[in-house]
Write a protein that holds these residues in place. Structure first.
Motif, PDB file in Angstrom:
ATOM      1  N   ASN A  72      80.864  26.266  10.725  1.00  8.64           N
ATOM      2  CA  ASN A  72      80.461  27.012  11.924  1.00  8.64           C
ATOM      3  C   ASN A  72      81.600  27.694  12.674  1.00  8.64           C
ATOM      4  O   ASN A  72      81.418  28.103  13.817  1.00  8.64           O
ATOM      5  N   ALA A  73      82.770  27.797  12.076  1.00 12.91           N
ATOM      6  CA  ALA A  73      83.873  28.505  12.745  1.00 12.91           C
ATOM      7  C   ALA A  73      83.565  29.994  12.780  1.00 12.91           C
ATOM      8  O   ALA A  73      83.007  30.546  11.832  1.00 12.91           O
ATOM      9  N   ARG A  74      83.907  30.615  13.892  1.00 14.87           N
ATOM     10  CA  ARG A  74      83.708  32.060  14.034  1.00 14.87           C
ATOM     11  C   ARG A  74      85.043  32.699  14.359  1.00 14.87           C
ATOM     12  O   ARG A  74      85.806  32.182  15.178  1.00 14.87           O
ATOM     13  N   PHE A  75      85.303  33.817  13.737  1.00 14.63           N
ATOM     14  CA  PHE A  75      86.541  34.547  13.970  1.00 14.63           C
ATOM     15  C   PHE A  75      86.315  35.984  13.575  1.00 14.63           C
ATOM     16  O   PHE A  75      85.366  36.303  12.862  1.00 14.63           O
ATOM     17  N   LYS A  76      87.179  36.847  14.067  1.00 13.38           N
ATOM     18  CA  LYS A  76      87.101  38.242  13.650  1.00 13.38           C
ATOM     19  C   LYS A  76      88.435  38.915  13.897  1.00 13.38           C
ATOM     20  O   LYS A  76      89.227  38.484  14.732  1.00 13.38           O
ATOM     21  N   LYS A  77      88.658  39.951  13.151  1.00 13.47           N
ATOM     22  CA  LYS A  77      89.833  40.790  13.354  1.00 13.47           C
ATOM     23  C   LYS A  77      89.559  41.663  14.566  1.00 13.47           C
ATOM     24  O   LYS A  77      88.470  42.203  14.714  1.00 13.47           O
TER      25      LYS A  77
END
Length: 112
Positions: A40-45
């Motif tokens: 469930n980790a969320r990340f974005k550039k």
């Protein structure tokens, strides 16, 4: 890869960037690979200058990263060595890094 946005909780769970590495090269890519391993980790550039102000990267710091202490290695050499070491650590299942350090990272300031 560049600037990455993720939750503070996820960043702390993996204990941030690998601080046992050369000061330049592949830390961002390694961080993304490790975040992908967290459920469930969320990340974005992210793009835009507002996101680049939390941790300063002065010209002096950039020059210091190429100091004789590191054998006058070029960025490309540090990047290649970091990529290799990070890949080996991930293959061994070492998603969490800096486990022997009392605290992680550098001081950052909040943008008003």
């Amino acid at each position: 890869c560049g600037r990455i946005a993720c939750s503070r909780g996820d960043f702390v769970r993996i204990r941030g960037y690998d601080e046992d590495a050369y000061p330049m090269g592949a830390q961002d890519v390694d961080l993304v690979h490790r975040l992908k391993e967290l459920p469930n980790a969320r990340f974005k550039k992210v793009r835009g200058s507002v996101h680049s102000q939390a941790i300063q990267n002065t010209q002096e710091a950039k020059v210091a990263s190429c100091s004789p202490y590191y054998g006058r290695l070029k960025w490309s050499q540090m990047d290649a060595m970091n990529r290799s070491v990070f890949a080996q650590r991930r293959l061994k299942g070492h998603v969490v890094r800096n486990v022997t350090l009392e605290s992680i990272g550098v001081k950052a300031w909040l943008i008003p």
